[in-house]
Scaffold this motif. Structure first.
Motif, PDB file in Angstrom:
ATOM      1  N   GLY A 210       0.799  -1.219   0.000  1.00  0.00           N
ATOM      2  CA  GLY A 210       0.000   0.000   0.000  1.00  0.00           C
ATOM      3  C   GLY A 210       0.827   1.261   0.000  1.00  0.00           C
ATOM      4  O   GLY A 210       0.308   2.339   0.320  1.00  0.00           O
ATOM      5  N   LEU A 211       2.101   1.163  -0.340  1.00  0.00           N
ATOM      6  CA  LEU A 211       2.986   2.322  -0.355  1.00  0.00           C
ATOM      7  C   LEU A 211       3.263   2.781  -1.773  1.00  0.00           C
ATOM      8  O   LEU A 211       3.372   1.958  -2.685  1.00  0.00           O
ATOM      9  CB  LEU A 211       4.313   1.993   0.341  1.00  0.00           C
ATOM     10  CG  LEU A 211       4.227   1.626   1.822  1.00  0.00           C
ATOM     11  CD1 LEU A 211       5.596   1.183   2.338  1.00  0.00           C
ATOM     12  CD2 LEU A 211       3.718   2.809   2.640  1.00  0.00           C
ATOM     13  N   CYS A 212       3.389   4.083  -1.954  1.00  0.00           N
ATOM     14  CA  CYS A 212       3.658   4.655  -3.264  1.00  0.00           C
ATOM     15  C   CYS A 212       4.826   5.621  -3.169  1.00  0.00           C
ATOM     16  O   CYS A 212       5.123   6.150  -2.095  1.00  0.00           O
ATOM     17  CB  CYS A 212       2.430   5.398  -3.794  1.00  0.00           C
ATOM     18  SG  CYS A 212       0.974   4.352  -4.012  1.00  0.00           S
ATOM     19  N   ALA A 213       5.468   5.857  -4.298  1.00  0.00           N
ATOM     20  CA  ALA A 213       6.569   6.814  -4.345  1.00  0.00           C
ATOM     21  C   ALA A 213       6.009   8.227  -4.278  1.00  0.00           C
ATOM     22  O   ALA A 213       5.072   8.572  -5.002  1.00  0.00           O
ATOM     23  CB  ALA A 213       7.385   6.623  -5.617  1.00  0.00           C
ATOM     24  N   GLY A 214       6.583   9.042  -3.407  1.00  0.00           N
ATOM     25  CA  GLY A 214       6.119  10.416  -3.258  1.00  0.00           C
ATOM     26  C   GLY A 214       7.256  11.399  -3.283  1.00  0.00           C
ATOM     27  O   GLY A 214       8.412  11.040  -3.539  1.00  0.00           O
ATOM     28  N   MET A 215       6.934  12.651  -3.009  1.00  0.00           N
ATOM     29  CA  MET A 215       7.942  13.699  -2.950  1.00  0.00           C
ATOM     30  C   MET A 215       8.428  13.861  -1.514  1.00  0.00           C
ATOM     31  O   MET A 215       7.808  13.358  -0.574  1.00  0.00           O
ATOM     32  CB  MET A 215       7.365  15.024  -3.447  1.00  0.00           C
ATOM     33  CG  MET A 215       6.270  15.609  -2.561  1.00  0.00           C
ATOM     34  SD  MET A 215       5.689  17.241  -3.106  1.00  0.00           S
ATOM     35  CE  MET A 215       7.007  18.275  -2.434  1.00  0.00           C
TER      36      MET A 215
END
Length: 369
Positions: A210-215
């Motif tokens: 449930g994790l995504c790449a972010g800033m």
């Protein structure tokens, strides 16, 4: 210090950037906001580099993710089209100094030159001054922090070290990324082929949790949604990597002040060849960042520092050396780039640890190779 089969592309919009005989496909990757319970920061240091950065960008785009690229100033100056390609691909661009030196061994004016030159060239090439700064080797002190603050830069270290700079395999890099939690940041580099090969599996592993790449937020120094929003499930702790907001001191101290005494251990020199000095850089609830300085009275070509962590302390990431110890017994051998220390010279390694910063580790020793 490099070709890969592209996966199924998830590209929202594409354009072509043509430079001489080189054609780069660039795009703005989707934010992947749907279904994300938290965000992590994928960071890549040391670019841009001819023959590597293009492959890195294409691989990131093919896997639908954006990342933060910490560029070396002179590399940016020598490869302006690659910096523009990074921006066109929707990546965030940070400052990684001009020549990648050991900044903590330089004067304040020298540090200022390293930071300011890189700020200037990146602003010229992208139209925006970087807001994030990653110190080479993760080495920092109060002098550097004061320079960062004068340029409005937030210092970004990392929570997980992929060890790709240390010839980690694809499997090892993927395994390192599996330790990421919401809000955290992983250290990777622009140049290792294994890193680029690991990206599809890293993205898949994050998605399964449930994790995504972010800033990386310039305000908190933690990973947030690509639009700058807060993660759904923010971390409860993490290193406060943002620099001070006050004006730099006229005569800053040479090391960061302790935040939770006792935060230092007396230097030891049992062998007569090298001395190890431990001090805490930052501390927060449930964790801290520490640094060990190694000095020598004679020329040495390698060193090993040993120390015993206090109860409840465990190292989560380490840079500037290789830990060959077990459990609470830490035995750090120098990295390949910082083993040689001349008479009166110094180097260091650092780490992020879980637990309270007090008491300081015991049994601190340094042995030359």
């Amino acid at each position: 210090m490099r070709s890969f089969r592209r996966g199924r592309a998830a590209i929202a919009a594409a354009a072509l950037l043509v430079t001489g005989a080189t054609v780069l496909t660039v795009a703005t990757a989707p934010s992947m906001a749907a279904g994300c319970t938290g965000y992590v920061g994928l960071t890549f240091d040391d670019g841009p580099t001819a023959g590597n950065t293009t492959t890195l960008l294409n691989t990131l785009k093919a896997n639908g993710v954006r990342a933060t690229l910490f560029n070396i100033g002179q590399n940016a100056q020598n490869n302006p089209s690659l910096v523009q390609a990074e921006k066109a691909a929707g990546m965030w661009i940070g400052n990684h100094s001009w020549t990648h030196p050991h900044l903590t061994q330089l004067s304040q004016s020298q540090i200022n030159s390293e930071v300011s030159q890189t700020q200037q060239v990146l602003q010229q090439l992208t139209g925006q001054a970087p807001k994030l700064f990653r110190p080479p080797y993760g080495e920092t002190n109060s002098t550097l922090k004061s320079v960062e603050a004068s340029y409005g830069l937030t210092e970004i270290i990392w929570d997980v070290d992929s060890q790709d700079w240390n010839n980690a395999s694809v499997d090892q890099i993927v395994q390192a990324a599996s330790r990421l939690q919401a809000g955290q940041i992983i250290l990777m580099h622009d140049w290792p082929a294994n890193t680029i090969a690991a990206i599809p599996r890293i993205v898949s592993g994050l998605s399964s949790r449930g994790l995504c790449a972010g800033m990386i937020s310039p305000t908190t120094g933690r990973a947030v949604a690509p639009d700058g929003g807060t993660p759904t499930n923010p971390p409860t702790s993490g290193p406060p990597t943002n620099p001070p907001t006050s004006a730099p001191p006229t005569n800053p101290p040479t090391s960061a002040p302790p935040t939770n005494p006792p935060t230092s251990a007396p230097p030891t020199n049992p062998s007569g060849g090298c001395t190890a000095t431990y001090h805490v850089i930052n501390s927060w609830t449930g964790g801290f960042q520490a640094q060990v300085d190694v000095t020598s009275s004679t020329t040495i070509t390698g060193w090993t520092v040993r120390l015993t962590l206090a109860a409840g302390q465990t190292i989560s990431s380490l840079w500037g050396g290789v830990n060959t110890g077990t459990s609470g017994q830490v035995s750090v051998r120098n990295a390949s780039y910082n083993g040689t220390v001349g008479p009166g010279g110094s180097t260091n390694f650092g780490f992020v640890a879980n637990g309270n910063s007090s008491p300081a580790p015991s049994g601190l020793t340094c042995t030359p190779a």
